[in-house]
Scaffold this active site. Structure first.
Site, PDB file in Angstrom:
ATOM      1  N   LYS A  99      24.899  -2.369  14.272  1.00  0.00           N
ATOM      2  CA  LYS A  99      24.792  -1.495  12.963  1.00  0.00           C
ATOM      3  C   LYS A  99      23.528  -0.536  12.953  1.00  0.00           C
ATOM      4  O   LYS A  99      23.367   0.109  11.862  1.00  0.00           O
ATOM      5  CB  LYS A  99      24.494  -2.493  11.673  1.00  0.00           C
ATOM      6  CG  LYS A  99      25.654  -3.499  11.757  1.00  0.00           C
ATOM      7  CD  LYS A  99      25.741  -4.430  10.639  1.00  0.00           C
ATOM      8  CE  LYS A  99      26.945  -5.357  10.573  1.00  0.00           C
ATOM      9  NZ  LYS A  99      28.135  -4.697  10.111  1.00  0.00           N
ATOM     10  N   ASP A 109      19.186 -12.391   5.875  1.00  0.00           N
ATOM     11  CA  ASP A 109      20.375 -11.768   6.666  1.00  0.00           C
ATOM     12  C   ASP A 109      19.855 -10.250   6.532  1.00  0.00           C
ATOM     13  O   ASP A 109      20.176  -9.627   5.460  1.00  0.00           O
ATOM     14  CB  ASP A 109      21.736 -11.960   5.879  1.00  0.00           C
ATOM     15  CG  ASP A 109      22.802 -11.113   6.492  1.00  0.00           C
ATOM     16  OD1 ASP A 109      22.490 -10.286   7.299  1.00  0.00           O
ATOM     17  OD2 ASP A 109      23.929 -11.284   6.014  1.00  0.00           O
ATOM     18  N   GLN A 116      22.542  -5.584   7.174  1.00  0.00           N
ATOM     19  CA  GLN A 116      22.368  -4.307   6.450  1.00  0.00           C
ATOM     20  C   GLN A 116      21.048  -3.685   5.935  1.00  0.00           C
ATOM     21  O   GLN A 116      20.897  -2.635   5.267  1.00  0.00           O
ATOM     22  CB  GLN A 116      23.439  -4.291   5.217  1.00  0.00           C
ATOM     23  CG  GLN A 116      24.631  -4.834   5.586  1.00  0.00           C
ATOM     24  CD  GLN A 116      25.688  -4.005   6.122  1.00  0.00           C
ATOM     25  OE1 GLN A 116      25.265  -2.925   6.347  1.00  0.00           O
ATOM     26  NE2 GLN A 116      26.417  -4.365   6.896  1.00  0.00           N
ATOM     27  N   HIS A 168      27.454 -12.245   2.742  1.00  0.00           N
ATOM     28  CA  HIS A 168      28.263 -12.195   3.840  1.00  0.00           C
ATOM     29  C   HIS A 168      28.743 -13.629   4.225  1.00  0.00           C
ATOM     30  O   HIS A 168      27.787 -14.475   4.216  1.00  0.00           O
ATOM     31  CB  HIS A 168      27.830 -11.534   4.832  1.00  0.00           C
ATOM     32  CG  HIS A 168      28.807 -10.999   6.036  1.00  0.00           C
ATOM     33  ND1 HIS A 168      29.223 -11.886   6.864  1.00  0.00           N
ATOM     34  CD2 HIS A 168      29.582  -9.948   6.318  1.00  0.00           C
ATOM     35  CE1 HIS A 168      30.207 -11.356   7.857  1.00  0.00           C
ATOM     36  NE2 HIS A 168      30.115  -9.894   7.164  1.00  0.00           N
ATOM     37  N   CYS A 170      34.527  -9.454   4.400  1.00  0.00           N
ATOM     38  CA  CYS A 170      33.967 -11.025   4.752  1.00  0.00           C
ATOM     39  C   CYS A 170      33.043 -11.358   3.701  1.00  0.00           C
ATOM     40  O   CYS A 170      31.836 -11.787   3.720  1.00  0.00           O
ATOM     41  CB  CYS A 170      32.835 -10.575   5.947  1.00  0.00           C
ATOM     42  SG  CYS A 170      34.023 -10.397   7.359  1.00  0.00           S
TER      43      CYS A 170
END
Length: 406
Positions: A224, A198, A201, A121, A361
């Protein structure tokens, strides 16, 4: 897992869009919120709204207890050793920028390497680009396999003794690729590098144990994972955080302020300058309670069944391209031949179906895929097999519509 019982806890799902029942398939962008989270935020504002760590009055104590209790819930959820390792931020982007600006710029120098992947991302690319420009370090990318995965052989070939930071997504927001973080961390540490994950997700869908992964930093967003927007977390190993300088200065994060110098509070508060996102933290704590009650293993099993079913059904559509590996997280990114993804999303919206369209993104990944944009259907614990069928019917209608137009 009783999906229908779960759906009843999400009031936003009980509505129609363009005269059709809402089919929300954009949880990778932001998830919906259960009533328990809405109630927790509402209760904070009704009965405990005050600033934290400052007032000695009753409301201040209530607010502080709620805020710090939420931090403890995060610690337990990710299996961190201490709440000192749990920094509240505005989200994943802020958390990664904190690491890049504080740890990165203090520990990088000319000739050092920052290793990424093309699937990242933008929030896990641009901060490292800026850190490299500021320090003279250089960026390197682990090559992707044709299905959008990375191999450990490629990781070993890319990471060297000059590598100081490895920054990688736990789960790709486009491909659904689940990266082998534990194994990559072992390779990084063997070369003396730190690994920044990261987890935006990853944590909504996977059981995350930061000690088992042995990651040095793990960043994620609340919105999220059923929590409010504007709240996130940076986990960092205590010994690393202790040696990092804050990047935001002002109230809340100070110990003593003199006319020409100041000292900082201990962890975690030295990184939380200003009035924090108190209601967001309360909502995040409630979201963790909700997800924990359902069970992360049950959520993952349900979502992967949905993703597999969706790919099976979507592959029956002539002229569809599906991107990413067979084993994946709960999303399917695709294109229909000769139909722009924005047009796909617009027609689906007319059928009450919410999907994401664009570059997500992830422009470098779009170029790797040799497309300008894609459509993405992403699933969560409240989605059903019937909704996948509605999506497939919507895609067939989209094909029919544009076939008649052209």
């Amino acid at each position: 897992m009783d999906v229908q019982a779960i759906r009843q806890q999400f009031p936003i799902l009980d509505q129609e869009i363009n005269g059709k029942p809402l089919v929300y398939l954009d949880s990778s962008a932001t998830s919906q919120k259960p009533q328990s989270v809405i109630d927790a935020v509402d209760s904070y504002y009704r009965f405990a709204n005050a600033n934290v760590h400052r007032g000695v009055h009753t409301l201040g104590s209530r607010a502080t207890d709620l805020y710090e209790n939420a931090r403890e819930k995060v610690r337990q959820f990710i299996h961190a050793d201490s709440t000192a390792e749990v920094i509240f931020t505005r989200g994943t982007t802020t958390a990664i920028n904190l690491v890049a600006s504080s740890f990165g710029r203090s520990n990088l120098q000319a000739g050092d390497e920052i290793v990424l992947t093309p699937m990242e991302h933008h929030s896990n690319i641009i901060p490292w680009q800026q850190a490299a420009k500021a320090t003279g370090a250089k960026l390197k990318y682990i090559p992707l396999q044709p299905d959008g995965t990375v191999t450990l052989d490629a990781v070993r070939e890319t990471i060297t003794n000059q590598t100081k930071i490895v920054a990688i997504a736990h789960v790709s927001n486009v491909l659904g690729t689940i990266n082998p973080i534990k194994e990559i961390a072992e390779i990084a540490h063997r070369h003396g590098a730190v690994i920044v994950v990261d987890g935006a997700q990853g944590i909504p869908h996977l059981e995350v144990d930061v000690k088992e992964l042995n990651c040095d930093f793990y960043a994620f967003s609340g919105h999220k994972m059923c929590a409010p927007t504007g709240i996130g977390v940076l986990y960092g190993k205590r010994e690393l955080l202790e040696n990092m300088e804050p990047i935001e200065f002002g109230g809340e994060m100070i110990d003593f302020v003199h006319l020409y110098d100041s000292t900082w509070k201990e962890l975690p508060w030295k990184f939380e300058g200003g009035t924090p996102i108190i209601a967001g933290a309360v909502g995040l704590g409630a979201a963790i309670d909700f997800l924990s009650e359902v069970g992360m293993d049950a959520i993952l099993e349900h979502e992967q069944k949905l993703a597999a079913y969706a790919m099976e059904k979507m592959r029956t559509i002539e002229g569809i391209s599906i991107y990413g590996p067979e084993h994946r997280a709960a999303l399917v990114t695709f294109n229909l031949d000769d139909v722009h993804p924005h047009d796909v999303a617009t027609v689906l919206d007319a059928e009450g179906i919410a999907v994401r369209a664009g570059h997500h993104c992830a422009q470098p990944l779009m170029r790797w895929l040799d497309v300008t944009a894609t459509a993405r259907a992403s699933f969560y614990l409240y989605n059903t097999v019937e909704e996948v069928d509605i999506l497939v019917d919507g895609l067939l209608k989209t094909k029919e519509y544009f076939g008649n137009v052209f």
